[in-house]
Design a protein around this motif. Structure first.
Motif, PDB file in Angstrom:
ATOM      1  N   MET A   1      -6.873  -2.044   2.230  1.00 43.44           N
ATOM      2  CA  MET A   1      -5.433  -2.088   2.436  1.00 43.44           C
ATOM      3  C   MET A   1      -4.980  -0.973   3.370  1.00 43.44           C
ATOM      4  O   MET A   1      -4.088  -1.165   4.206  1.00 43.44           O
TER       5      MET A   1
ATOM      6  N   HIS B   1      -0.712  -1.814  -5.544  1.00 45.43           N
ATOM      7  CA  HIS B   1      -1.976  -2.545  -5.532  1.00 45.43           C
ATOM      8  C   HIS B   1      -2.110  -3.432  -6.767  1.00 45.43           C
ATOM      9  O   HIS B   1      -2.641  -4.536  -6.694  1.00 45.43           O
TER      10      HIS B   1
ATOM     11  N   HIS C   1       0.833  -1.206   0.000  1.00 46.40           N
ATOM     12  CA  HIS C   1       0.000   0.000   0.000  1.00 46.40           C
ATOM     13  C   HIS C   1       0.869   1.258   0.000  1.00 46.40           C
ATOM     14  O   HIS C   1       0.626   2.193  -0.770  1.00 46.40           O
TER      15      HIS C   1
ATOM     16  N   ASP D   1      -8.126  -0.348  -2.156  1.00 41.93           N
ATOM     17  CA  ASP D   1      -7.384   0.683  -1.447  1.00 41.93           C
ATOM     18  C   ASP D   1      -7.885   0.923  -0.017  1.00 41.93           C
ATOM     19  O   ASP D   1      -7.072   0.972   0.918  1.00 41.93           O
TER      20      ASP D   1
END
Length: 219
Positions: A183, A167, A162, A180
């Motif tokens: 994470m 990603h 991250h 996102d």
């Protein structure tokens, strides 16, 4: 087979068939950062206010980590600043080469040498044994996509990916907006032990700083 955080990042970045590294610059930072985070989680180093201190030089039992620790300890001894970004800048390429060599020695990838235009030597590292990477991707999917509770190591790996904006290599074909937030939550380390959470936080801040410089330099 047990592999280090840096090796996990490297496995994710290498294309299984061509052996070419994806997101090469950011992945390189994450591999080097993964080595440091692994050493911090094993209580060999401590990162405070962006500076690294050696707390224990005893063997980790892993040849790759022990070699990186010796190099880091020597550098810290000769450089009073001990700024972790300085070390990563200096060591990133070397850490990547050492990590790839370790993967070759473990039999997970194989080195292939080519010449571009018949002149320029190129090395690629296609997959030789995909067992470890498949387990790794399954573990990431369970935690990030399916909501399973992460362990310390998975939290650390997600934080690295991250922080380095990787990603895409972890979840190819999945839109970033879908992974996102999860994470980011895992990267905060709320499930990790205090010492691990501090190490993850410090390394994530460092990765955000160095990858931001990489993005600016490449634009």
């Amino acid at each position: 087979m047990s592999v280090t955080l840096g090796e996990e990042v490297m496995l994710l970045s290498l294309d299984d068939e061509s052996g070419v590294a994806k997101d090469r610059a950011s992945a390189g930072w994450a591999v080097a950062g993964g080595v440091l985070l692994e050493l911090a989680m094993r209580h060999r180093i401590q990162v405070t206010s962006g500076r690294v201190d050696i707390t224990d030089t005893s063997t980790t039992g892993d040849e790759l980590l022990d070699e990186r620790l010796r190099r880091l300890a020597d550098w810290v001894h000769r450089n009073r600043s001990g700024k972790i970004t300085d070390w990563l800048t200096k060591d990133q390429a070397t850490a990547v080469r050492a990590t790839v060599r370790s993967l070759c020695e473990r039999g997970l990838v194989v080195e292939e040498r080519h010449r571009t235009l018949g002149l320029f030597p190129v090395r690629r590292y296609p997959e030789a044994d995909g067992t470890v990477e498949r387990e790794l991707r399954d573990r990431l999917a369970r935690v990030v996509l399916q909501g399973a509770r992460p362990d310390n190591r998975t939290s650390a790996l997600v934080a690295l990916l991250h922080g380095a904006r990787l990603h895409g290599i972890a979840f190819p074909g999945v839109p970033r907006k879908e992974v996102d937030p999860r994470m980011a939550t895992i990267a905060e380390g709320q499930w990790a032990a205090d010492s691990v959470r501090r190490a993850i936080r410090d390394m994530q801040a460092t990765m955000a700083a160095v990858t931001a410089v990489t993005v600016i330099a490449c634009t």
